[in-house]
Design a protein around this motif. Sequence first.
Motif, short mmCIF file in Angstrom:
data_model
loop_
_atom_site.label_atom_id
_atom_site.label_comp_id
_atom_site.label_asym_id
_atom_site.label_seq_id
_atom_site.Cartn_x
_atom_site.Cartn_y
_atom_site.Cartn_z
N SER A 22 0.83 -1.19 0.00
CA SER A 22 0.00 0.00 0.00
C SER A 22 0.87 1.25 0.00
CB SER A 22 -0.90 0.00 1.23
OG SER A 22 -1.61 1.22 1.30
N ASN A 28 6.28 7.00 -4.47
CA ASN A 28 7.66 6.56 -4.32
C ASN A 28 8.42 6.66 -5.63
OD1 ASN A 28 5.86 5.14 -2.42
ND2 ASN A 28 7.82 4.47 -1.56
N ILE A 105 -10.17 8.58 -3.74
CA ILE A 105 -8.81 8.49 -4.30
C ILE A 105 -8.73 7.34 -5.30
CG2 ILE A 105 -6.38 8.00 -3.81
CD1 ILE A 105 -6.52 9.62 -1.38
N LEU A 328 -6.79 0.54 -1.28
CA LEU A 328 -7.80 1.60 -1.26
C LEU A 328 -9.21 1.02 -1.31
CD1 LEU A 328 -6.16 4.12 -3.75
CD2 LEU A 328 -6.81 4.65 -1.39
N1 PHE Z 1 1.18 5.47 -0.57
C1 PHE Z 1 1.19 5.53 -2.00
C2 PHE Z 1 2.43 6.23 -2.54
O1 PHE Z 1 3.32 6.62 -1.87
C3 PHE Z 1 0.08 6.28 -2.58
C4 PHE Z 1 -1.23 5.96 -2.14
C5 PHE Z 1 -2.07 6.95 -1.95
C6 PHE Z 1 -1.64 4.68 -1.96
C7 PHE Z 1 -3.30 6.73 -1.58
C8 PHE Z 1 -2.89 4.42 -1.57
C9 PHE Z 1 -3.68 5.45 -1.36
O2 PHE Z 1 2.50 6.42 -3.71
#
Ligand code: PHE
Length: 446
Positions: A22, A28, A105, A328
């Motif tokens: 997740s 990243n 989202i 999500l």
């Molecule tokens: N945590 C994920 C990232 O760093 C993005 C993300 C956002 C994932 C919202 C799930 C929900 O890219």
Amino acid sequence: MAKITHAQWSSRLTFILAATGSAVGLGNIWKFPYMVGESGGAAFVLVYLICIALVGLPILVAEWMLGRRGQKNPINTMIDVARQEGRSKAWGLVGVSGVLVAFIILSFYSVIGGWSLSYTLGSVTGAFSGQDADAIGELFNGLLADSGTLLLWHSVFMILVIGIVARGVTAGLEGAVRTMMPALGILLLVLVGYGMFSGHFGETLSFMFNPDWSALGGDIILAAMGQAFFTLSLGMGIMLAYGSYLGKEVNLLSTAATVIILDTLFALVAGLAIFPIVFANGLDLSSGPGLIFVTLPLAFGNMTGGVILGLLFFLLLTFAALTSAISLLEPVVETVEERTPLSRTWATLVAGAATWALGIAALLSFNAWADVTLLGLSIFDFLDNLTSKYLMPLTGLAAIVFVGWFLNKEGVVQELKLGSTGALLWHVTSRFIAPIGVIIVFISSL
Ligand code: PHE
């Protein structure tokens, strides 16, 4: 009659894989490495680590703790835990907001996941081969302008997500992360391996890590704090839901530290994989969609082995997006499943179809509905802003404030297995430092 639906992660390891899956997402790959390079290299990394330790870690632990105590969907979890502690049922709103954020989202995250699928196919069919910058830019703009193609890929992506989540926590989520997370690691290592021999690795290392302390201003620290929050998938019901499947024996602090280390390593290594390719082709650096869907395809299209590298890269991106997308959908499905008579399968279909439908509005905002605005923003940007600027920080803030200020203190200290120094540290961080950090980011982003 109440349905007995509650699953449990089969091991601490699969829980770590799921939570890391997740956490590791588009942020990243398209944001963090660039932030490091542009904002002071090693100096930024240090600031980021401090932010993630002081703000990210406590909120991650708080959300897992609440989820594990409640053992239900985010809404019922918050209501139940509040009741056990003699607090108002209104805390259930934290769960409502989290589930809403996840739902919204995912609707537009899936559109971007669709771009990633489309570019995975494009790299196989040689769509980027020998193209110049204009043609590659046109390819991306052409995709955004073509609602039919966007809809196709958004639908394919949502079907994959629904297919995984419908199978439940053990067969679905765990099965997916057990294969996709190792694949993600291997793909990344192969790309870094290539970067090491590209002749531009030294340049990448100095771009990313030469510490430049003068670059560190207030806005950089804010950006680091915002990224620490976003990258851990906080404030969106995800970690509440994932915590609800967590066994009592799992140590929350050490598990959170593990997930944070993996997430940060992944983001740093992503930079080591991406920048050598950009530098080797003398391209301009950018972040976000421009880097992923324009700069990199241009590089892949004009280098030897670019077809293979492009394919590996877009597979990496697709896996990263998928493991975030399933996280999500999970809180939404858990909520529908537990609050209606629907089975897991039907709950997933209903939640997935609703998300898919909202995603159509998001994708139309790039073309047919480009002129439709809500408060001056396109639908896509409105959904993005509403969640990432308002609901997410407020939800995360409420979770840490609840744990810091309203949960029985001894219970928390016991659950976290803290000694007296640890208890003091936790107390100060959860009551003051983490909430104040989120409030500062929240106010400054408005
Ligand atoms: N945590 C994920 C990232 O760093 C993005 C993300 C956002 C994932 C919202 C799930 C929900 O890219």
